[in-house]
Every structure is written in structure tokens, then in C-alpha cells.
Write a protein that holds these residues in place. Structure first.
Motif, mmCIF file in Angstrom:
data_model
loop_
_atom_site.group_PDB
_atom_site.id
_atom_site.type_symbol
_atom_site.label_atom_id
_atom_site.label_comp_id
_atom_site.label_asym_id
_atom_site.label_seq_id
_atom_site.Cartn_x
_atom_site.Cartn_y
_atom_site.Cartn_z
ATOM 1 N N GLU A 119 0.816 -1.217 -0.179
ATOM 2 C CA GLU A 119 0.170 0.010 0.017
ATOM 3 C C GLU A 119 0.884 1.258 0.007
ATOM 4 O O GLU A 119 0.624 2.310 -0.728
ATOM 5 C CB GLU A 119 -1.115 0.148 1.172
ATOM 6 N N PHE A 142 -4.366 2.926 -0.262
ATOM 7 C CA PHE A 142 -4.634 2.060 0.856
ATOM 8 C C PHE A 142 -5.927 1.265 1.123
ATOM 9 O O PHE A 142 -6.906 1.902 0.421
ATOM 10 C CB PHE A 142 -4.338 2.950 2.117
ATOM 11 N N ALA A 169 -8.820 -0.091 -3.096
ATOM 12 C CA ALA A 169 -7.798 0.604 -2.641
ATOM 13 C C ALA A 169 -7.918 2.086 -3.176
ATOM 14 O O ALA A 169 -8.039 2.348 -4.233
ATOM 15 C CB ALA A 169 -6.313 -0.021 -3.681
#
Lengths: 455, 455
Positions: B421, B427, B439
Motif C-alpha cells: 500500500e 490504501f 484501494a
């Protein structure tokens, strides 16, 4: 006041604010609470009264004298003098029902029978946060505490126009390791720590003289002064200036000092991501209370040095050991809400940060309109809950008098309910600032007010 | 627990809740506060400690025994046993700085050293509202108090699934005028009022017998029973049933009784605009405390008779007369927050009304990710203040253990920060309920969470 009436003045050292001042104070308190909550701290509420043995397990001599202590039945009771000791009891008692790391906030009154003086109260609000866990707790929680306090003070400072602030940070392990190195302990160590604690409040000359008298070793004295120059260099870390490296050759073998410096480095490095000018290493920060064992910090307002530290805290290891066999370690911090804001509010330095006491005032013009005005007020109160504050005035007075009341309570709008309005089923909504007024049915008025107060 | 540890159990009769219970209680408290504020009541905060002479100016014998009283220096001090007496002192002291009618709320702890029993606490929250003014105050403020309490209880009742409630309303002037008519006063009147007060809690047979014994006059006894049938007829008003009119021929000349009936009519009529089935005339409501002089009310939950009255109050005329020459009259009401909700929360009757302790938990997967995870957490906490609660866990444990923590604190989302990440600067945001994960860069995540928590 006639002679046989009881004096109604609040007790010396106790705080009592007028409604508009109270609203200001509560607005500040709510900002602190919102900030703590948004950082993942959860509320607890413990009794104001504790068994004396709970409070006195840790309290030192001076604190003990200040405590409000009394008996009721067979119980020896006391009012809490801080929120930390009750928290230690809470964690010990409810250990099996909590989850760790446990992050809690507690904003409440505490009691100290101090000699009354400006800014020292006998009943005052503290706003505490702490994180505790069993056995170990990452030093990153020290960062969590300090950064939560920093962003809270940043918000308060902006709102109240208090200017910049600095947080001075140290780590007690550095001094502990240092004094171990020179076998300085007990009373001598306490006496040296005591003068270090005072460094910022006395002249360099007095500090030097006092230090010299207490240390009685010119080599150690020099090293102490060199240690104060411990610095943070971005991308490198926290270290003693290179010119002193040879003096501190013992450092490589002193695990406690090294550990303190490493922790301080982690804390400072992490805090740099928030701001580069707010967090300062200052080894004169040691915090009087002896339960701190690692990170310690204090907070100062650039423009208000008269308050001293407005928020302080640190890391502790043994706070629960009178209550449980479990080894609970933690880190916490506290903002002295009353001590900082009550004088600022009473002196008119912090003012006008809160809206008026009432936002919308419904004014029935005569008794025939009371019933319909009441219906309107109830609809507005319910429809605008958490949006604005609606009140009503039932007084058989001239309209001018009623408008004076509207001004006193700070109303932004008045709703006028007279015979014509009732007949037309449209009520006058008057903007008190612009003087503009429109006639609206109740539902349209609700929408209009929603638009105005919902930013 | 080893032998030399101090017992950490909270004092008998004192309340201490676990964090999730506390959040439930605080949610309820906030609803009450929002409701009071939205109706135009403003907050005041008085000290928990008062001079004893202030509290004992009005307190009766039983109350006096229950008070926590102690000395500090030369001061004879006590903890407040209600919020009304301190309010009377506040109004007397700050009279010139207040505006009238003055509407205040105060939600705070009070102290009574009662024998500890279920639902009776020694420290408990009351939530009070009062309106006061000098010399006179429209009976419409009685309506304001009762309707504010009613809408507050309505909100609480819906939220906590407590079912319907009824407010029983009376006016002490009716009984006062009635007993004047028959020259019944002093101890005999007190004794009759006392059995009237108990009417709902005893059988009709016991009531009749007790009444007869105390009144000692069969005509008066019959009239008392007839008076209980006082009724409200929509579009007509409050009156004694027609069949009894000849019995009450004296009424036309009894100003006090007539005034009580007229006030009761105004109150009931106005409340009918809110709901037609909630507000009931009940002349057995007299309220024990002798400072009430007009409207009195009590509130009962249909499904929870075990609580008795959960909110009560009324009109008073002489509350400040020990403190000031000014004639202050007022009307107020109080909700017994702790007495009602602490048992319901502890017994699990009221549960799940509050969200989890944490909404979003940031989970760094290893120590290398701590710094960037901290930045993310700080951005979310600041960006989502007053919207949701963001926390972070710094623990060198298996991912599964960290997810267990997320579940324990009730997290709706977790943000996973691992090496991948960090490399991709996106993230993982995982919805804990649906299991979905995406993400996202930090700003997109902030917006996504805002959308989710802002209803």
C-alpha cells in the motif's frame, strides 16, 4: 439585600459563569470532546466521590492536604483531585471487560482545596486522554496522545485567537540513565531534577549556581549542560551535538539513556509530519509527579506565558500497581480547561465565539395568539433540533419590549404571530440583522430557517 | 487479586458503566440536551459543593439526613442534592445580569446518601429545565415546560423502544381552594393530601378507608371523590361533571379553585395540540415537596410501571425567598436520567442504540508502516471530526489478532497500511460488514468515508 437573607455568592475558588459565558465555555468543551472522540478515544464517567484509600494510595503530601475528605456512615470518602487515579482504579476493576490498548477520554470536574488565587480553582474541569495496555505499549501511542492534544489545542487556539503554541518534549529515561551512570540517586537526584524542572522559570545565573551547589561535581555539571543541547536534525535524528561526543563516550553502553533518546527520536520524527515548528526537545521538562517513566511533555502559548503549561502529560508504568497484579502501562495527557479558559472568558479575551442564547424567538402579539404561536414554536423546535434554538415569549407587554428581549438573547430571527398573521395563516419572519421580513406559512418558514442555519 | 491490593469496586450506590454502556448513556443524555436546547433553554453550570446554609434553607428532614455534609477550613459544606436549590441561589445572585423570563437547563450529577437499592443511586444525573421571572409568569410557560419534557421523552422512548407514556397533570390551587372552603388546614390538610398522593399506589378500598378516617366529614369526603372526576371535554373545557354541579355551587365564589381549574384548562387545551392521548387530568398528582403552588405533573411509561414517575415538576412561587427580596416565580421539570436509564442499560433492555466505540480503525501491518499510517489516521481524524471516530492500532501482532480488535471496538471500516500500500500510495479500505475492499489514495478515502457516515 435585606439582612435576614442568605449570602448567595459562590464559594471562594469556585467558578460560576453567566449564561453567555457558559455557552462560550461549553462550546470550547465540545470542541475538545469532538477532537478526542474523532481520534478514537472513548468516554468513561467515574464517580466524583472515591474511597480515600484509593486516592491516597499514590497521592503525595501536598495533594493529600488539598483533598476534600469526609465520612458518611462507616466510609472514609474523598472527592477526586484528578481523573488519572480514578481511571487507574477503573481499568483495574474492569480489566476483563475492556479491550487493550484501551483509549479513553474523560472531561470532568476535579477538586482541590488550594489557597484560592486567580486561575487556581477549587473545582475545575480537566480534559484527559490516556491509552493503557498490559505489559507493553508502543511508543507510537505517545505520538497519538501528543498529536491529539496538539490538534485539539490548534483548534481551540484558532477559534479563540490565542496565537501559536509550542509543545516541549523530553524523556525521563535520558535523565534516569544519566544519573545511573554517575551513581546519583535518592535525595540528591530529586534535588537536581527539581532544579532542572525550574530551569525555564529562573535566570541562567541562578540555575547555574543552584545546579553547581546540588551536583557538587564539575564534570557532571558540565555534562548536564551539554545534555540540554540534545537536538533533532531532520533526516538524521536526535543526538548530542558532535562537539560533545567524546564527553558522552559512555552512552554506547548506557541502555536506558539510549532507549530514552531513541524514543524521543521516534516521537519527534512522527510529530514532524504534523508541523515542523511546534514540537521542541527540551530536557528541562521533567514533570513534578514521580509516576512518569518515559516521554513527558508540556505545552505553552507564545502569547500567554502567564498560564504556564496549558497541557501536559507523559508515559507511566506503575499507575495501577496498588490495585492489581497486572502490569498496566500507559501514556496520557490533560488540558486544563478551566484554568485556561475561565480567566480568558471572565476577562473578555475570549468572547463572541458562540452564537446567541436563542436563535429564533417566536413572539405572540396578544393572548389570543398564544395557542397558535405555541404550535409554531413546537414545530420549529422539533424540526430544527441540532440546527438552531427556538424559544417563545409569553408576555403582555408592548412589542418594543418584546423586541428588546429578542436582542438581549441574541435572536437572529423573530417570528411574529399577530391576529392578521393568524387570519392569513402566514407568519412574519424577521431577520434581526438585515431587518428584512417575509410572511410565510409554517412549513416554508421551517425550510427557510433550515437553509439559514445549516451551513 | 493478591491480598495487599486495594479493592477497586465502585462505592455501593454509585454508578460506573463499561465503555459501550457509557456511549449508550451519553447518547441518551445528548438527546435530552439537544431537545432542551432546541426549545430555547440555556445551559448553566453550578458547583457541586454549596454552603450548607444554602441547601438547608429549604430542605426537609429526610433530605437533610441524606446530604453529604463536611467541613473544609471554616466552611460548612454540602454536596447538592438537587439542581433546583442551586438554581434558586444562581438566579438570586446573578439577578441583575440575567434576562427574564429566564429559561435554563442543567444536566448534572446530584448526591443523596440514601440506602442503596436497585434504581436508587447516591450519585445520579438529573436533567432539569426551569423558567423563572419576577412577580408573574404566564401559565403558558407551564405548557412550555410540559411540552418540552413530553417531546424529549417521546424522542427517548422511540429511540429506546420504551412504548407509550402518559403525563398526569393537576393544579394544587384546586385542592388549596377546596380545603380553604371547608376550613381544613395544617396537619389535617397535610394528612389528607398525603393519602391523595398515594391514591394510585393503593387499592380503592384502602384509599376510601384512609380518606374517611382523615376527613371525618362524609360530605367533604364525597366532594373529594367527585372532584377526582374533573374532566376535560374538547371544545368545552375543564369542568366538574354536570351531575355534581349542585354539590359544587360554592365554586362560583371560590377564586382559588376557579383559578386552578382555569389554569389546568389552559394547560390541557394547549397540550392537546401536541397529542390528544398523552395528557391526562389526575387530581391525585400533588407532588410531595411543599414548594409547588400551581400546576404539577408526573410522567409514567405504560410498559414500565416499575419506574414510577420518570419525570415530574410544577409551578412554584417562593423558591428564592431565603436568598432575595425579589419575588421570583417559576415552573420547572426534571427527568431522572440515571434512575430510568442506568437499570435499562445494565439489564440490556436498552442496547445497540449507539454506534461502535470506533468507526474507522487504521491498521499498520508492520513497524515500517507506522509513520505513514499515523499520517493517514491524523488526516482522517481531522477531516472527519464530528462525522466519525477514527483510531489506530500499533501492535506487532498477527493480522488476525488486529482484526479481532477491530471487531471488538465495533469498527465499520478498517484501513490497511502495508508495504504494498505504501509503495502504491493507495490504501486498502475494507467494509467490515460487506467484506468489500477498495484501494484508495488518502483524499479519495476521506471522501468515501464522508459519504458513508454523513447521512
Amino acid at each position: 439585600m435585606s439582612k435576614n437573607k442568605i449570602n448567595t455568592k459562590v464559594l471562594s475558588g469556585f467558578v460560576e459563569l453567566l449564561p453567555q459565558q457558559q455557552l462560550t465555555f461549553d462550546t470550547i468543551k465540545n470542541i475538545v470532546e469532538a477532537s478526542y472522540r474523532s481520534s478514537g478515544y472513548v468516554a468513561i464517567d467515574t464517580p466524583v466521590i472515591e474511597k480515600s484509600e484509593i486516592l491516597f494510595a499514590k497521592a503525595g503530601g501536598d495533594t493529600e492536604k488539598q483533598v476534600y475528605r469526609f465520612s458518611k456512615g462507616d466510609n472514609d470518602l474523598s472527592l477526586r483531585f484528578d481523573l488519572t487515579v480514578p481511571f487507574a482504579r477503573y481499568v483495574s476493576e474492569h480489566y476483563n471487560d475492556l479491550f487493550f490498548p484501551f483509549k479513553r477520554y474523560h472531561i470532568a470536574k476535579v477538586y482541590r482545596g488550594e489557597r484560592a488565587q486567580k486561575g487556581r480553582y477549587r473545582e475545575f474541569y480537566q480534559a484527559d486522554i490516556d491509552v493503557v495496555a498490559e505489559n507493553e505499549l508502543s511508543v507510537m501511542y505517545d505520538v497519538d496522545i501528543i498529536s491529539t492534544i496538539a490538534s485539539t489545542i490548534e483548534n481551540l487556539s484558532k477559534l479563540c485567537n490565542l496565537g501559536n503554541f509550542k509543545m516541549k518534549i523530553s524523556n525521563r529515561k535520558i535523565w534516569d540513565g544519566f544519573f545511573d551512570e554517575f551513581s546519583i540517586s535518592g535525595e540528591q537526584k530529586a534535588s537536581i531534577m527539581n532544579i532542572i524542572d525550574k530551569k525555564a522559570k529562573i535566570t541562567p545565573e541562578v540555575f547555574d549556581a543552584e545546579l553547581s551547589e546540588r551536583v557538587k561535581n564539575s564534570n557532571v555539571e558540565r555534562l548536564i549542560k551539554e545534555l540540554f543541547e540534545l537536538e533533532f536534525i531532520p533526516n538524521i535524528g536526535v543526538s548530542i551535538p558532535e562537539k560533545y561526543h567524546s564527553d558522552f563516550s559512555f552512552l554506547s553502553a548506557n541502555e536506558k539513556m539510549k532507549s530514552g533518546i531513541r524514543e524521543l527520536e521516534t516521537v519527534i520524527k512522527s510529530l514532524q509530519t504534523i508541523a515542523t515548528d511546534k514540537f521542541i526537545i527540551d530536557l528541562s521538562i521533567v514533570r513534578g509527579l514521580d509516576y512518569y517513566t518515559g516521554t513527558v511533555f508540556e505545552t505553552f502559548l507564545d502569547n500567554h506565558p502567564e498560564f504556564g503549561s496549558v497541557s501536559s502529560g507523559g508515559r507511566y508504568e506503575n499507575l495501577c500497581d496498588n490495585y492489581t497484579d497486572k502490569k498496566i502501562c500507559g501514556v496520557g495527557g490533560s488540558i486544563g480547561l478551566s484554568r485556561l479558559f475561565v480567566p480568558l472568558i471572565e476577562d473578555g479575551v475570549v468572547t463572541n465565539i458562540a452564537p446567541g442564547l436563542v436563535d429564533v424567538l417566536v413572539i405572540p402579539q396578544n393572548e389570543n395568539c398564544y395557542l397558535i404561536a405555541t404550535e409554531i414554536k413546537n414545530k420549529l423546535s422539533e424540526g430544527l433540533v441540532n440546527i438552531c434554538k427556538t424559544s417563545i415569549i409569553y408576555e403582555n407587554k408592548k412589542f418594543k419590549k418584546l423586541m428588546e428581549y429578542a436582542n438581549k438573547v441574541g435572536a437572529k430571527f423573530v417570528v411574529i404571530v399577530g391576529d392578521d398573521e393568524v387570519k392569513n395563516n402566514a407568519f412574519t419572519l424577521k431577520n434581526m440583522q438585515s431587518g428584512e421580513q417575509v410572511a410565510l406559512p409554517i412549513n416554508d418558514m421551517l425550510n427557510e430557517l433550515k437553509k439559514n442555519f445549516n451551513r
